[in-house]
Design an enzyme around this catalytic site. Structure first.
Site, PDB file in Angstrom:
ATOM      1  NE  ARG A 240      -4.057  -1.607  -0.245  1.00  0.00           N
ATOM      2  CZ  ARG A 240      -3.943  -2.490  -1.224  1.00  0.00           C
ATOM      3  NH1 ARG A 240      -2.897  -2.465  -2.033  1.00  0.00           N
ATOM      4  NH2 ARG A 240      -4.888  -3.387  -1.420  1.00  0.00           N
ATOM      5  CD  GLU A 269      -1.980   3.472  -6.088  1.00  0.00           C
ATOM      6  OE1 GLU A 269      -2.927   3.080  -6.805  1.00  0.00           O
ATOM      7  OE2 GLU A 269      -1.233   2.710  -5.480  1.00  0.00           O
ATOM      8  CG  HIS A 287      -2.061  -0.551  -7.815  1.00  0.00           C
ATOM      9  ND1 HIS A 287      -2.651   0.181  -6.815  1.00  0.00           N
ATOM     10  CD2 HIS A 287      -2.103  -1.851  -7.383  1.00  0.00           C
ATOM     11  CE1 HIS A 287      -3.039  -0.622  -5.839  1.00  0.00           C
ATOM     12  NE2 HIS A 287      -2.722  -1.860  -6.171  1.00  0.00           N
TER      13      HIS A 287
END
Length: 329
Positions: A240, A269, A287
């Site tokens: 994360r 993000e 990602h």
């Protein structure tokens, strides 16, 4: 078909959608982009079940807007977007998709580790630009892996799989545990060493993050952590983004406090901290940790099965609040 209505907040592989369509009327966000908040709440108000992503905030406001809701299925192993305690209070089961993406994410972490250590992205850019003039003995020197010390932050499913993949390189494996609980697999298979977080930072040549995002792990890697790391060390994050204080990381990369970083996730993000994109000693991916065809298909079918079970009043396979079902026994 029994009259159930499901909303899927972003298109997922057809395998999961086809499963859902066997039990419900399914509507899918037609845009390949995160759903805006107002639309999420409006659609939730009409539905018995929602299948969503990490970009969807599932909180009290969401549950207020969804009086018909029988369950919410997250298309991700992470679930920091869900207020699980609030879901439990509302007696709404929620689920995630652990297990099916373990190896894909671990493999991605290794791809990042090798890419940053051997300067793969940087040298690829040089070749594509036509600037390379030929081989030289001091060009693009990187770091080897064999025999080095590997630090694992979060030795759960993915962290364990990642560590086990180091066997061919004869690495010394260190791992941390917030509960100080030993990992029997890593101990047996690798002779791994459980150490305090600060000790791991000081000893590891490579540090790979696999911990969930919690209040305790947010900004776990900050200026103080980077100051403890070797100047030759590399950091990899496929967990994360907010586990790293990204502005501090940029400073550490710029100053040479650490040698490099390989990142698949970011603090805010899809934005990156200013200066990160310009760093040649950072490899940055969008990602894609679970982005293999088979893995994303498996995630879609697991999320679909979870939601189908919840609509039917049954406990889903990977339930985040199983006590809702235990109390019914």
């Amino acid at each position: 078909m029994n009259g159930h209505k499901i909303y899927v907040t972003r298109r997922i592989p057809d395998q999961g959608l086809d499963l859902l369509r066997t039990v419900a009327d399914v509507e899918v966000n037609p845009d390949d982009a995160p759903l805006d908040r107002a639309t999420l709440l409006a659609k939730a108000a009409e539905c018995d079940g929602v299948l969503g992503l990490l970009t969807d905030r599932i909180d009290a406001e969401f549950f207020d807007a969804a009086p018909r809701l029988k369950g919410y299925a997250n298309y991700a192993v992470g679930f920091d977007n869900i207020d699980v305690a609030e879901a439990t209070r509302r007696k709404v089961p929620v689920s995630n998709t652990p297990g099916v993406l373990t190896h894909a994410t671990a493999e991605c972490a290794w791809a990042l580790l090798f890419a940053v250590a051997r300067r793969v992205a940087e040298t690829d850019r040089v070749m594509r630009s036509g600037a390379w003039t030929g081989w030289g003995p001091l060009q693009f020197l990187g770091s080897g892996v064999t025999g080095k010390t590997l630090g694992i932050v979060g030795a759960g499913r993915i962290g364990t799989a990642f560590a086990l993949m180091s066997r061919g390189f004869g690495m010394k494996v260190l791992y941390t545990s917030s509960s100080n609980r030993r990992n029997a697999v890593l101990d047996k298979e690798l002779g791994a060493e459980l150490v305090p977080f600060e000790t791991m930072l000081e000893r590891a040549d490579y540090v790979s993050i696999h911990t969930p995002l919690t209040p305790q792990t947010r900004h776990l890697f900050d200026a103080a952590a980077f100051a403890r790391m070797k100047s030759t060390a590399y950091l990899v994050n496929t967990a994360r983004g907010p586990v790293i204080k990204e502005d501090d990381l940029v400073q550490a990369l710029q100053s040479g406090e650490i040698a490099g970083a390989g990142l698949d996730v970011y603090e805010n993000e899809p934005a990156m901290a200013p200066g990160l994109a310009e760093r040649d000693n950072a490899v940055i991916l969008p990602h894609v940790g679970s982005a293999t065809t088979a893995t994303r298909e498996d995630m879609s079918t697991l999320a679909a099965r979870n939601l189908m079970a919840m609509l039917d009043g049954r406990r889903p396979e990977t339930c985040l609040n199983p006590e809702l079902f235990d109390s019914r026994a």
